[in-house]
Design a protein around this motif. Structure first.
Motif, PDB file in Angstrom:
ATOM      1  N   LEU A  92       0.778  -1.247   0.020  1.00 57.46           N
ATOM      2  CA  LEU A  92      -0.133  -0.029  -0.068  1.00 57.46           C
ATOM      3  C   LEU A  92       0.888   1.296   0.028  1.00 57.46           C
ATOM      4  O   LEU A  92       1.662   1.434   0.955  1.00 57.46           O
ATOM      5  CB  LEU A  92      -0.956   0.011   1.250  1.00 57.46           C
ATOM      6  N   LYS A  93       0.822   2.259  -1.010  1.00 59.18           N
ATOM      7  CA  LYS A  93       1.468   3.342  -1.213  1.00 59.18           C
ATOM      8  C   LYS A  93       0.722   4.420  -0.631  1.00 59.18           C
ATOM      9  O   LYS A  93      -0.653   4.876  -0.860  1.00 59.18           O
ATOM     10  CB  LYS A  93       1.795   3.573  -2.646  1.00 59.18           C
ATOM     11  N   ILE A  94       1.291   5.281   0.298  1.00 61.78           N
ATOM     12  CA  ILE A  94       0.482   6.620   0.803  1.00 61.78           C
ATOM     13  C   ILE A  94       1.294   7.742   0.290  1.00 61.78           C
ATOM     14  O   ILE A  94       2.584   8.048   0.640  1.00 61.78           O
ATOM     15  CB  ILE A  94       0.515   6.593   2.307  1.00 61.78           C
ATOM     16  N   GLU A  95       0.550   8.563  -0.355  1.00 58.07           N
ATOM     17  CA  GLU A  95       1.223   9.913  -1.108  1.00 58.07           C
ATOM     18  C   GLU A  95       0.791  10.875  -0.248  1.00 58.07           C
ATOM     19  O   GLU A  95      -0.293  11.473  -0.415  1.00 58.07           O
ATOM     20  CB  GLU A  95       0.938   9.758  -2.463  1.00 58.07           C
ATOM     21  N   PRO A  96       1.583  11.600   0.817  1.00 53.12           N
ATOM     22  CA  PRO A  96       1.064  12.738   1.439  1.00 53.12           C
ATOM     23  C   PRO A  96       0.377  13.779   0.830  1.00 53.12           C
ATOM     24  O   PRO A  96      -0.571  14.272   1.189  1.00 53.12           O
ATOM     25  CB  PRO A  96       2.397  13.208   2.053  1.00 53.12           C
ATOM     26  N   ASN A  97       0.854  14.229  -0.498  1.00 47.83           N
ATOM     27  CA  ASN A  97       0.255  15.410  -0.929  1.00 47.83           C
ATOM     28  C   ASN A  97      -1.297  14.673  -1.734  1.00 47.83           C
ATOM     29  O   ASN A  97      -1.794  15.830  -2.216  1.00 47.83           O
ATOM     30  CB  ASN A  97       1.159  15.940  -2.181  1.00 47.83           C
TER      31      ASN A  97
END
Length: 285
Positions: A92-97
């Motif tokens: 799972l990839k979390i991209e803050p922006n």
């Protein structure tokens, strides 16, 4: 499920883990796209394999476009599952922006729950900015929880941003002790990567090394208004998929000539100028 079925399922799972481990090991050792981290990551993964209580969480350091997401997804996730450090081979990839700041606590909690038991990849930590405090509070609480005992985390960061963030949050010093630095590729490695991409796609005949070197030199020489330049392997993959490959397909030829090459490079320059390149997940070595 009967005892016999349970035993059979456990045996099949063990065989599956061994196959995955062998595949990951072979890929890491043989593919040129992993040259920039092979000497660091190989002994590190082997060391983690020998440690029973290691939390198996990492920091990936380096500029954009060097394959951090791909290494996390295709190598580390499968490796950790194969050695039983995570309970399922999920990424799972979390991209803050891309997070909704208005409901950040709820969204992050849902994200962490979604990734539980697998590998959670936090991309470009410097983009957290004004949600940084909430983010690291929830990360700390999750990593303390027994529910996340079989979950691994990777933080992607630039060197300077990581030093700054690490000083502010104790959990980062305690739980993220495994650091891997992704160095920039050499021109020779970029040439080998481009050859590998063309060979795997098998759409047209591979040009000679001189022609490929010429392409890379021209890509690296591009300067546009926004100051964005050629960014290693991710831009190389983007160039192939969206410029070179499409030029070949439109020409219906099997050999690359000078006009086609120049056209593909102009297309790349135009797309960069319009800032359409998303450097995440573009490089597949």
């Amino acid at each position: 499920m009967t005892l016999e079925e349970n035993i059979k399922s456990d045996v099949e799972m063990e065989v599956n883990r061994k196959d995955i481990l062998l595949n990951v090991t072979n890929k890491l050792q043989s593919q040129v796209g992993f040259n920039n981290i092979r000497s660091e990551i190989t002994p590190l993964l082997e060391n983690i394999k020998q440690q029973n209580n290691d939390p198996a969480s990492f920091v990936f350091l380096g500029q954009q476009g060097l394959g951090k997401t791909i290494v996390a997804r295709d190598l580390v996730t499968n490796y950790l599952f194969a050695i039983n450090k995570i309970s399922r081979p999920s990424f799972l990839k979390i991209e803050p922006n891309r997070l909704d700041k208005k409901v950040i606590a709820k969204e992050l909690s849902n994200k962490f729950d979604e990734g539980k038991g697998g590998l959670i990849f936090i991309d470009e930590v410097h983009n957290l900015k004004d949600i940084e405090i909430v983010f690291f509070y929830l990360l700390t609480e999750s990593m303390k929880s027994e529910e996340f005992k079989m979950t691994s985390f990777i933080i992607s960061a630039g060197g300077k941003s990581w030093v700054s963030v690490k000083e502010r949050y104790p959990i980062l010093k305690i739980n993220f002790q495994h650091q891997i630095y992704f160095r920039a590729y050499t021109d020779g490695e970029l040439l080998a990567i481009l050859k590998e991409i063309i060979l795997n796609d098998n759409l047209f005949r591979i040009p000679n090394d001189y022609e490929l070197s010429n392409i890379i030199s021209q890509l690296k020489a591009i300067t546009i208004k926004h100051g964005s330049r050629f960014k290693n392997a991710s831009d190389l993959m983007f160039y192939y998929q969206n410029c070179l490959k499409k030029t070949i397909e439109n020409s219906d030829m099997k050999d690359l000539n000078e006009n086609m090459r120049n056209q593909s490079i102009k297309t790349f320059e135009s797309l960069k100028e319009r800032r359409l390149i998303n450097r995440n997940d573009k490089f597949h070595p």
